[in-house]
Design a protein around this motif. Structure first.
Motif, PDB file in Angstrom:
ATOM      1  N   ALA A  83      34.324  60.351  27.897  1.00  0.00           N
ATOM      2  CA  ALA A  83      33.448  60.706  29.016  1.00  0.00           C
ATOM      3  C   ALA A  83      34.205  60.612  30.341  1.00  0.00           C
ATOM      4  N   LEU A  84      35.024  59.587  30.485  1.00  0.00           N
ATOM      5  CA  LEU A  84      35.822  59.453  31.709  1.00  0.00           C
ATOM      6  C   LEU A  84      36.805  60.610  31.841  1.00  0.00           C
ATOM      7  N   ASP A  85      37.401  61.024  30.730  1.00  0.00           N
ATOM      8  CA  ASP A  85      38.297  62.186  30.764  1.00  0.00           C
ATOM      9  C   ASP A  85      37.544  63.424  31.243  1.00  0.00           C
ATOM     10  N   LEU A  86      36.333  63.606  30.742  1.00  0.00           N
ATOM     11  CA  LEU A  86      35.538  64.760  31.164  1.00  0.00           C
ATOM     12  C   LEU A  86      35.136  64.646  32.629  1.00  0.00           C
ATOM     13  N   LEU A  87      34.818  63.437  33.068  1.00  0.00           N
ATOM     14  CA  LEU A  87      34.495  63.251  34.487  1.00  0.00           C
ATOM     15  C   LEU A  87      35.669  63.700  35.354  1.00  0.00           C
ATOM     16  N   ARG A  88      36.843  63.309  34.967  1.00  0.00           N
ATOM     17  CA  ARG A  88      38.023  63.697  35.737  1.00  0.00           C
ATOM     18  C   ARG A  88      38.237  65.202  35.671  1.00  0.00           C
ATOM     19  N   PHE A  89      38.061  65.760  34.491  1.00  0.00           N
ATOM     20  CA  PHE A  89      38.294  67.183  34.307  1.00  0.00           C
ATOM     21  C   PHE A  89      37.314  68.012  35.138  1.00  0.00           C
ATOM     22  N   TYR A  90      36.050  67.692  35.062  1.00  0.00           N
ATOM     23  CA  TYR A  90      35.034  68.463  35.773  1.00  0.00           C
ATOM     24  C   TYR A  90      34.829  68.004  37.216  1.00  0.00           C
ATOM     25  N   LYS A  91      35.457  66.882  37.544  1.00  0.00           N
ATOM     26  CA  LYS A  91      35.314  66.316  38.887  1.00  0.00           C
ATOM     27  C   LYS A  91      33.842  66.149  39.267  1.00  0.00           C
ATOM     28  N   VAL A  92      33.087  65.657  38.291  1.00  0.00           N
ATOM     29  CA  VAL A  92      31.659  65.491  38.488  1.00  0.00           C
ATOM     30  C   VAL A  92      31.364  64.497  39.616  1.00  0.00           C
ATOM     31  N   ARG A  93      32.275  63.587  39.858  1.00  0.00           N
ATOM     32  CA  ARG A  93      32.049  62.594  40.902  1.00  0.00           C
ATOM     33  C   ARG A  93      31.933  63.250  42.272  1.00  0.00           C
ATOM     34  N   ASN A  94      32.620  64.368  42.457  1.00  0.00           N
ATOM     35  CA  ASN A  94      32.549  65.072  43.736  1.00  0.00           C
ATOM     36  C   ASN A  94      31.319  65.962  43.834  1.00  0.00           C
ATOM     37  N   GLU A  95      30.734  66.303  42.695  1.00  0.00           N
ATOM     38  CA  GLU A  95      29.578  67.192  42.684  1.00  0.00           C
ATOM     39  C   GLU A  95      28.259  66.441  42.782  1.00  0.00           C
ATOM     40  N   GLN A  96      28.238  65.196  42.385  1.00  0.00           N
ATOM     41  CA  GLN A  96      26.986  64.453  42.349  1.00  0.00           C
ATOM     42  C   GLN A  96      27.167  63.111  43.025  1.00  0.00           C
ATOM     43  N   ASP A  97      26.109  62.644  43.646  1.00  0.00           N
ATOM     44  CA  ASP A  97      26.134  61.313  44.229  1.00  0.00           C
ATOM     45  C   ASP A  97      25.943  60.292  43.136  1.00  0.00           C
ATOM     46  N   ILE A  98      26.506  59.126  43.331  1.00  0.00           N
ATOM     47  CA  ILE A  98      26.338  58.043  42.387  1.00  0.00           C
ATOM     48  C   ILE A  98      25.111  57.264  42.801  1.00  0.00           C
ATOM     49  N   ASP A  99      24.246  56.999  41.876  1.00  0.00           N
ATOM     50  CA  ASP A  99      22.994  56.309  42.153  1.00  0.00           C
ATOM     51  C   ASP A  99      23.256  54.812  42.228  1.00  0.00           C
ATOM     52  N   ASP A 100      23.187  54.275  43.439  1.00  0.00           N
ATOM     53  CA  ASP A 100      23.448  52.854  43.636  1.00  0.00           C
ATOM     54  C   ASP A 100      22.397  51.965  42.991  1.00  0.00           C
ATOM     55  N   SER A 101      21.235  52.521  42.707  1.00  0.00           N
ATOM     56  CA  SER A 101      20.163  51.686  42.169  1.00  0.00           C
ATOM     57  C   SER A 101      20.341  51.402  40.689  1.00  0.00           C
ATOM     58  N   ILE A 102      21.233  52.133  40.015  1.00  0.00           N
ATOM     59  CA  ILE A 102      21.440  51.912  38.580  1.00  0.00           C
ATOM     60  C   ILE A 102      22.201  50.614  38.396  1.00  0.00           C
ATOM     61  N   MET A 103      21.633  49.708  37.664  1.00  0.00           N
ATOM     62  CA  MET A 103      22.311  48.460  37.332  1.00  0.00           C
ATOM     63  C   MET A 103      22.330  48.325  35.815  1.00  0.00           C
ATOM     64  N   LEU A 104      23.043  47.357  35.344  1.00  0.00           N
ATOM     65  CA  LEU A 104      23.163  47.174  33.906  1.00  0.00           C
ATOM     66  C   LEU A 104      21.804  46.935  33.278  1.00  0.00           C
ATOM     67  N   ASN A 105      21.578  47.555  32.129  1.00  0.00           N
ATOM     68  CA  ASN A 105      20.364  47.316  31.370  1.00  0.00           C
ATOM     69  C   ASN A 105      20.750  47.122  29.910  1.00  0.00           C
ATOM     70  N   ASP A 106      19.759  46.968  29.048  1.00  0.00           N
ATOM     71  CA  ASP A 106      20.034  46.652  27.651  1.00  0.00           C
ATOM     72  C   ASP A 106      20.874  47.711  26.952  1.00  0.00           C
ATOM     73  N   ASP A 107      20.728  48.996  27.334  1.00  0.00           N
ATOM     74  CA  ASP A 107      21.523  50.039  26.697  1.00  0.00           C
ATOM     75  C   ASP A 107      23.002  49.901  27.015  1.00  0.00           C
ATOM     76  N   ASP A 108      23.308  49.300  28.147  1.00  0.00           N
ATOM     77  CA  ASP A 108      24.697  49.154  28.568  1.00  0.00           C
ATOM     78  C   ASP A 108      25.365  47.954  27.918  1.00  0.00           C
TER      79      ASP A 108
END
Length: 176
Positions: A83-108
């Motif tokens: 997934a990190l490789d794909l993030l780098r490839f698609y540069k999704v970080r530049n296309e979308q804002d990171i949601d600061d409200s997301i914190m660790l939950n049971d799925d993580d």
């Protein structure tokens, strides 16, 4: 499915057993997909990451080493790296804002007991908000130190120190 069952299936997969691979896929793919979807935020990218992760799991089943974590932890790390490789490839970080409200939950926290999850969340709550955010962005979202620096608007050296000190505080709090 428990670690022993995953381990048994992985041994069969290493020997080329397609049915064991299908069983492992059936048992674990929802978890890997959820992790990839949360990281990538796009269904088609998450599907690609999971597919690529399982191809790698099939080809590298014999390389798993006990003592370095559970089979599921190993599989999650493969999926996260893809997934990190794909993030780098698609540069999704530049296309979308990171949601600061997301914190660790049971799925993580797949492999942690309820007690350990509560302890980790307690320890995270003891950190300063910016420190917690920096650690979350670096380790959960997979951002580089430079990307965290940009997101929290702090100098690179300060960001690295903040993350390092935060991890030291977490280790002390967790008794590691």
């Amino acid at each position: 499915m428990e670690h022993e069952e995953h381990l048994r299936l992985l041994g069969k997969i290493a020997a080329g057993d397609q049915q064991a691979f299908a069983q492992l896929y059936e048992a674990t793919s929802p978890q890997l997909y959820a992790i990839c979807l949360k990281m990538l935020r796009r269904k088609e990218w998450a599907e690609d990451a999971v597919q690529d992760a399982y191809v790698k799991i099939w080809h590298n089943a014999g390389e798993y080493r006990t003592g370095l974590g559970t089979v599921l932890t190993w599989m999650v790390s493969i999926a996260r790296y893809r997934a990190l490789d794909l993030l780098r490839f698609y540069k999704v970080r530049n296309e979308q804002d990171i949601d600061d409200s997301i914190m660790l939950n049971d799925d993580d926290l797949l492999d942690l007991s309820e007690h350990d999850k509560k302890q980790l969340n307690f320890c995270l709550d003891e950190l300063e908000e910016t420190q917690k955010q920096a650690i979350h962005l670096a380790f959960y979202c997979g951002l580089s130190h430079q990307e965290v620096t940009t997101h929290i608007d702090a100098p690179l050296g300060s960001t690295k120190s903040m993350i390092r000190r935060g991890l030291q505080l977490l280790k002390r709090c967790l008794g590691i």
